[in-house]
Design a protein around this motif. Structure first.
Motif, short mmCIF file in Angstrom:
data_model
loop_
_atom_site.label_atom_id
_atom_site.label_comp_id
_atom_site.label_asym_id
_atom_site.label_seq_id
_atom_site.Cartn_x
_atom_site.Cartn_y
_atom_site.Cartn_z
N GLN A 90 -0.94 6.82 3.47
CA GLN A 90 -2.17 6.37 4.11
C GLN A 90 -2.89 7.56 4.72
O GLN A 90 -2.39 8.68 4.70
CB GLN A 90 -1.85 5.31 5.17
CG GLN A 90 -1.00 5.86 6.30
CD GLN A 90 -0.86 4.90 7.48
OE1 GLN A 90 -1.18 3.72 7.39
NE2 GLN A 90 -0.39 5.43 8.59
N LYS B 8 -5.59 11.91 -0.23
CA LYS B 8 -4.60 10.99 -0.83
C LYS B 8 -4.70 10.95 -2.35
O LYS B 8 -3.70 11.10 -3.06
CB LYS B 8 -4.80 9.56 -0.26
CG LYS B 8 -4.71 9.49 1.26
CD LYS B 8 -4.90 8.07 1.75
CE LYS B 8 -6.29 7.51 1.47
NZ LYS B 8 -7.38 8.22 2.15
N GLU C 135 -4.66 2.60 -4.07
CA GLU C 135 -5.28 1.41 -3.47
C GLU C 135 -5.35 0.23 -4.44
O GLU C 135 -6.42 -0.31 -4.68
CB GLU C 135 -6.67 1.76 -2.95
CG GLU C 135 -6.63 2.85 -1.88
CD GLU C 135 -7.98 3.10 -1.24
OE1 GLU C 135 -8.65 2.11 -0.95
OE2 GLU C 135 -8.33 4.26 -1.05
N THR D 168 -2.57 3.31 0.24
CA THR D 168 -3.20 2.08 0.72
C THR D 168 -3.92 2.31 2.04
O THR D 168 -3.54 3.17 2.83
CB THR D 168 -2.17 0.94 0.89
OG1 THR D 168 -2.86 -0.24 1.25
CG2 THR D 168 -1.14 1.26 1.97
N HIS D 169 -5.00 1.55 2.24
CA HIS D 169 -5.70 1.53 3.54
C HIS D 169 -5.24 0.34 4.35
O HIS D 169 -5.70 0.13 5.47
CB HIS D 169 -7.21 1.40 3.32
CG HIS D 169 -7.87 2.70 3.03
ND1 HIS D 169 -7.92 3.73 3.94
CD2 HIS D 169 -8.52 3.16 1.94
CE1 HIS D 169 -8.56 4.75 3.42
NE2 HIS D 169 -8.94 4.43 2.20
N SER E 23 -3.12 -1.68 6.65
CA SER E 23 -2.10 -1.35 7.65
C SER E 23 -0.91 -2.33 7.60
O SER E 23 0.20 -1.96 7.95
CB SER E 23 -2.69 -1.31 9.06
OG SER E 23 -3.40 -2.50 9.30
N ALA F 286 1.32 -0.82 5.06
CA ALA F 286 1.87 0.44 5.58
C ALA F 286 2.99 0.17 6.59
O ALA F 286 4.02 0.85 6.60
CB ALA F 286 0.76 1.28 6.21
N THR G 53 1.43 10.21 5.89
CA THR G 53 0.03 10.20 6.33
C THR G 53 -0.57 11.54 5.95
O THR G 53 0.02 12.59 6.21
CB THR G 53 -0.05 9.97 7.85
OG1 THR G 53 0.65 8.77 8.16
CG2 THR G 53 -1.50 9.84 8.30
#
Ligand SMILES: Nc1ncnc2c1ncn2[C@@H]1O[C@H](COP(=O)(O)OP(=O)(O)OP(=O)(O)O)[C@@H](O)[C@H]1O
Ligand SMILES: [Mg+2]
Length: 227
Positions: A37, A44, A167, A199-200, A202, A205, A213
């Protein structure tokens, strides 16, 4: 599996230089699952391109099973990619004029697999993502979640060692997101894949056993024993 040492990637933008990756060290074991992330523009996708042999670093080593991808020429990179690495993107990237089955078959063409076997393998891969009834559908005739399943079947039909996803749930609503995550998780286990996902989200994550990160081209990795 992967051993990255001091990887940098610089892009020239006008007179400026963008440090997309800035001294990345990273080890990823066989069968690992790593979630990445970080803020937009952090590097990324650039890192996935290095891992996926889509591009070479400006400096440093990207060792995959003992081979430094940074040193390979274009033809050998393409070969490593088509044999070992499956990709899934946010925007599905299916060919709109080809059926689900034909889209999946495209991944087998560079491997020199004959038509009949290509057809069988593609049908089997589509069955495994729950699309056995949609072989002849065009992408435009399917929902976003179904199109992403076709893309997952295309990524895995060649039985790669590595699955890279950038993503993969970014264009999907929450219900479909969970569905696609379940499919990816199941296939990761079934195929014994090394699975690396940007991935965005959370909530994804948070559940990751290992979370990287990336900010301004620098990486930090955290193990999450509770996940
Ligand atoms: N082909 C390119 N040419 C020039 N600059 C690039 C290129 N690709 C990426 N960059 C720059 O490198 C930096 C990292 O980009 P990257 O796409 O890896 O970010 P990201 O973390 O994937 O962002 P996002 O969350 O928005 O997808 C950004 O500043 C971006 O503008
Ligand atoms: Mg990106």
């Amino acid at each position: 599996m992967y051993e990255l040492r001091n990887v940098t990637k610089r892009y020239a933008r006008g007179k400026d230089t963008v440090h997309a990756l800035d001294g990345v060290d990273l080890t990823i074991g066989d069968g690992d699952r790593l979630v990445i992330q970080g803020p937009t523009g952090g590097g990324k996708s650039t890192l996935l391109q290095m891992l996926g042999a889509l591009d070479r670093p400006t400096s440093g080593e990207v060792v995959l099973d003992g081979i430094d991808l940074a040193k390979l020429n274009e033809a050998r990179l393409t070969r490593v990619r088509s044999e070992n690495i499956g990709f899934v993107f946010q925007s599905f990237n299916l060919i709109p004029t080809l059926t689900a089955q034909e889209n999946v078959e495209t991944a087998l063409v560079p491997l020199g697999i004959k038509t009949k076997e290509r057809r069988e393998l593609a049908a089997e891969a589509l069955h495994s993502v729950g699309l056995g009834e949609r072989l002849a559908h065009l992408p435009g005739e399917m929902s976003g979640g179904q199109q992403q399943r076709v893309a997952i079947a295309r990524a895995l039909v060649k039985k790669p060692k590595v699955l890279l996803a950038d993503e993969p749930t970014g264009n999907l609503d929450e219900g479909m997101r969970d569905e696609i995550m379940d499919v990816l998780e199941r296939l990761w286990k079934e195929h014994g894949l090394t699975f690396i996902m940007v991935t965005h989200d959370s909530s994804i994550a948070k559940k990751a056993p290992r979370l990287a990160t990336i900010r301004k081209g620098k990486i930090t990795v955290k193990e999450n024993a509770g996940a």
